[in-house]
Design an enzyme around this catalytic site. Structure first.
Site, mmCIF file in Angstrom:
data_model
loop_
_atom_site.group_PDB
_atom_site.id
_atom_site.type_symbol
_atom_site.label_atom_id
_atom_site.label_comp_id
_atom_site.label_asym_id
_atom_site.label_seq_id
_atom_site.Cartn_x
_atom_site.Cartn_y
_atom_site.Cartn_z
ATOM 1 N N CYS A 116 0.814 -1.222 0.000
ATOM 2 C CA CYS A 116 0.000 0.000 0.000
ATOM 3 C C CYS A 116 0.846 1.270 0.000
ATOM 4 O O CYS A 116 0.337 2.351 -0.287
ATOM 5 C CB CYS A 116 -0.949 0.011 1.191
ATOM 6 S SG CYS A 116 -2.085 -1.376 1.201
ATOM 7 N N HIS A 257 -3.383 7.198 2.949
ATOM 8 C CA HIS A 257 -3.775 5.916 2.357
ATOM 9 C C HIS A 257 -5.191 5.589 2.802
ATOM 10 O O HIS A 257 -5.554 5.802 3.961
ATOM 11 C CB HIS A 257 -2.795 4.832 2.822
ATOM 12 C CG HIS A 257 -3.222 3.449 2.458
ATOM 13 N ND1 HIS A 257 -3.618 3.112 1.189
ATOM 14 C CD2 HIS A 257 -3.342 2.316 3.205
ATOM 15 C CE1 HIS A 257 -3.952 1.832 1.168
ATOM 16 N NE2 HIS A 257 -3.797 1.330 2.371
ATOM 17 N N ASN A 287 -10.162 -0.247 -0.387
ATOM 18 C CA ASN A 287 -8.702 -0.128 -0.303
ATOM 19 C C ASN A 287 -8.105 -0.629 -1.620
ATOM 20 O O ASN A 287 -8.119 -1.827 -1.892
ATOM 21 C CB ASN A 287 -8.214 -0.974 0.882
ATOM 22 C CG ASN A 287 -6.705 -0.930 1.065
ATOM 23 O OD1 ASN A 287 -5.976 -0.411 0.220
ATOM 24 N ND2 ASN A 287 -6.234 -1.485 2.173
HETATM 25 O O1 UT7 Z 1 -3.913 -1.337 3.568
HETATM 26 C C1 UT7 Z 1 -3.044 -1.411 4.631
HETATM 27 C C2 UT7 Z 1 -3.256 -2.494 5.556
HETATM 28 N N1 UT7 Z 1 -4.594 -2.778 5.942
HETATM 29 C C3 UT7 Z 1 -5.204 -2.110 6.927
HETATM 30 O O2 UT7 Z 1 -4.768 -1.082 7.360
HETATM 31 C C4 UT7 Z 1 -6.449 -2.718 7.517
HETATM 32 C C5 UT7 Z 1 -6.350 -2.731 9.020
HETATM 33 N N2 UT7 Z 1 -7.450 -3.382 9.704
HETATM 34 C C6 UT7 Z 1 -8.733 -2.968 9.650
HETATM 35 O O3 UT7 Z 1 -9.080 -2.044 8.924
HETATM 36 C C7 UT7 Z 1 -9.743 -3.617 10.580
HETATM 37 O O4 UT7 Z 1 -9.054 -4.370 11.552
HETATM 38 C C8 UT7 Z 1 -10.746 -4.532 9.846
HETATM 39 C C9 UT7 Z 1 -11.729 -3.687 9.062
HETATM 40 C C10 UT7 Z 1 -10.017 -5.494 8.928
HETATM 41 C C11 UT7 Z 1 -11.553 -5.340 10.852
HETATM 42 O O5 UT7 Z 1 -12.207 -4.478 11.766
HETATM 43 P P1 UT7 Z 1 -12.118 -4.750 13.330
HETATM 44 O O6 UT7 Z 1 -12.954 -3.744 13.979
HETATM 45 O O7 UT7 Z 1 -10.665 -4.775 13.696
HETATM 46 O O8 UT7 Z 1 -12.806 -6.142 13.468
HETATM 47 P P2 UT7 Z 1 -12.210 -7.512 14.040
HETATM 48 O O9 UT7 Z 1 -11.221 -8.077 13.088
HETATM 49 O O10 UT7 Z 1 -11.778 -7.268 15.447
HETATM 50 O O11 UT7 Z 1 -13.493 -8.390 14.021
HETATM 51 C C12 UT7 Z 1 -14.651 -8.088 14.833
HETATM 52 C C13 UT7 Z 1 -15.736 -9.080 14.542
HETATM 53 C C14 UT7 Z 1 -15.230 -10.536 14.562
HETATM 54 O O12 UT7 Z 1 -16.234 -11.344 15.125
HETATM 55 P P3 UT7 Z 1 -16.131 -11.812 16.658
HETATM 56 O O13 UT7 Z 1 -14.810 -12.535 16.755
HETATM 57 O O14 UT7 Z 1 -16.140 -10.560 17.463
HETATM 58 O O15 UT7 Z 1 -17.326 -12.678 16.812
HETATM 59 C C15 UT7 Z 1 -15.074 -10.861 13.097
HETATM 60 O O16 UT7 Z 1 -15.199 -12.236 12.840
HETATM 61 O O17 UT7 Z 1 -16.264 -8.871 13.233
HETATM 62 C C16 UT7 Z 1 -16.226 -10.093 12.484
HETATM 63 N N3 UT7 Z 1 -16.018 -9.790 11.072
HETATM 64 C C17 UT7 Z 1 -17.030 -9.525 10.235
HETATM 65 N N4 UT7 Z 1 -18.364 -9.446 10.400
HETATM 66 C C18 UT7 Z 1 -19.115 -9.153 9.341
HETATM 67 C C19 UT7 Z 1 -14.849 -9.727 10.385
HETATM 68 N N5 UT7 Z 1 -15.084 -9.410 9.098
HETATM 69 C C20 UT7 Z 1 -16.433 -9.290 8.979
HETATM 70 C C21 UT7 Z 1 -17.274 -8.973 7.895
HETATM 71 N N6 UT7 Z 1 -18.609 -8.900 8.121
HETATM 72 N N7 UT7 Z 1 -16.794 -8.713 6.652
#
Ligand code: UT7
Length: 330
Positions: A116, A257, A287
């Site tokens: 990225c 970004h 992204n």
């Molecule tokens: O481009 C450069 C590098 N990339 C980034 O900078 C991305 C960095 N990370 C993020 O933007 C965020 O961490 C994400 C958007 C990927 C995820 O958001 P989060 O608030 O950190 O969610 P999480 O991974 O902590 O997941 C929370 C919950 C989980 O369920 P449980 O374990 O709480 O039951 C996930 O399984 O949300 C669930 N989950 C989803 N639910 C519905 C994960 N993906 C999804 C989804 N739809 N697509």
């Protein structure tokens, strides 16, 4: 503040025709929904490429606009640097295919792998080529066809990414204050496995098992990456401002970004830049990795948010990890 050696003379961008909304992704049978995606990422839709929309064709389309805006003919381009993590072929570099598509008969061309941070790293390399006397005019592209390397069964990643290309023409500055005022770039490869494609390379070549398990696709530990992104983007904005001897008050627009609106908000808050001076388009494109910043820059110029005399702070973070920043006066 250093005297600029290179300035951005033209910009362009291209995205695929097809728009895919969050509801469209949920309708693919994935356990996700629009409310979750919007709340956790700010993304509402993304553009996904058809087979005939290659990385080369998107990058060439964006580049033609940038060259036209810069008033530069194909034969005047000395070097093409293409930041990408999703090349059309593993060999040769996609930059060479772009060179042929554009007819840049005198240009050297190579890809740069910084995920990225790809456009930002590429712009700093271009500036260095100009400073060193190897080039006067460099086409700097950030382009991705991430839909080819995303696992469409993995809701943790597939909802996040999109396809697109952004291009910029960097030229030798001949006096004046327009151009790159400061730059900063860093990496940390100790945590590669938080965001990577585990297989498909030399260590674990492509095989039917790899393909069946989707191990050749992007895998990400989202929460961990999020923390690193916030920390590194904050550091990057501090370093570029310090090096340019500027403060947040001097910045007309922050173009970060575009991975997640929550990371963008945290970066802006740390830097002390209010929301009205922060560019956000992650809602419309998702992204697009190396392409996010040059697409955003072109849109900011089209919208009149960057004009002659504007001072813009760029900050990027990506797989590697890689991160960096630039301050540019237009
Ligand atoms: O481009 C450069 C590098 N990339 C980034 O900078 C991305 C960095 N990370 C993020 O933007 C965020 O961490 C994400 C958007 C990927 C995820 O958001 P989060 O608030 O950190 O969610 P999480 O991974 O902590 O997941 C929370 C919950 C989980 O369920 P449980 O374990 O709480 O039951 C996930 O399984 O949300 C669930 N989950 C989803 N639910 C519905 C994960 N993906 C999804 C989804 N739809 N697509």
């Amino acid at each position: 503040m250093k005297r600029p050696v290179a300035y951005i003379a033209g910009t362009g961008h291209a995205v695929p025709r097809r728009v895919v909304t969050n509801d469209d992704i949920a309708a693919m049978g994935l356990d996700t929904n629009d409310a979750w995606i919007v709340e956790r990422t700010g993304i509402r839709q993304r553009h996904l490429a058809a087979p005939d929309e290659t990385l080369t064709s998107l990058a060439a389309q964006a580049s033609r606009q940038a060259m036209e805006q810069a008033g530069v003919l194909p034969g005047e381009i000395d070097v093409i640097v293409l930041g990408t993590a999703s090349p059309d072929h593993l060999l040769p570099a996609t930059a060479v295919e772009v060179q042929a598509a554009l007819g840049c008969s005198r240009a050297a061309a190579f890809d740069l792998g910084a995920a990225c941070s790809g456009w930002l790293y590429s712009a700093i390399v271009a500036e260095s080529l100009i400073a060193g006397g190897s080039a006067d005019t460099v086409l700097v592209i950030g382009a991705e066809k991430l839909s080819s390397i995303v696992n469409w069964k993995d809701r943790n990643t597939c909802v996040l990414f999109g396809d697109g290309a952004g291009a910029t023409v960097l030229r030798r500055a001949r006096g004046g204050h327009r151009g790159i005022l400061s730059s900063y770039m860093r990496s940390d490869g100790a945590l590669t496995q938080l965001l990577w494609r585990p297989a498909g390379g030399n260590v674990e070549p492509l095989s039917p098992e790899v393909m069946a398990e989707g191990r050749h696709c992007i895998q990400m530990a989202g929460r961990e990456v999020f923390k690193h992104a916030v920390r590194s983007m904050a550091e990057a904005t501090d370093r570029a401002l310090d090096a340019a001897r500027l403060t947040a008050n001097d910045i007309d627009l922050l173009i970060p970004h575009q991975a997640n609106v929550r990371i963008i908000d945290a970066t802006a808050k740390h830097a002390g830049i209010p929301p009205e001076r922060v560019f956000v388009n992650v809602d419309r494109y998702g992204n697009t990795s190396a392409a996010t910043i040059p697409i955003a820059l072109n849109e900011a110029i089209q919208q009149g948010r960057v004009k002659e005399g504007s001072t813009v702070l760029f900050a990027a973070f990506g797989a590697g990890f890689t991160w960096g920043s630039l301050v540019v006066r237009f």
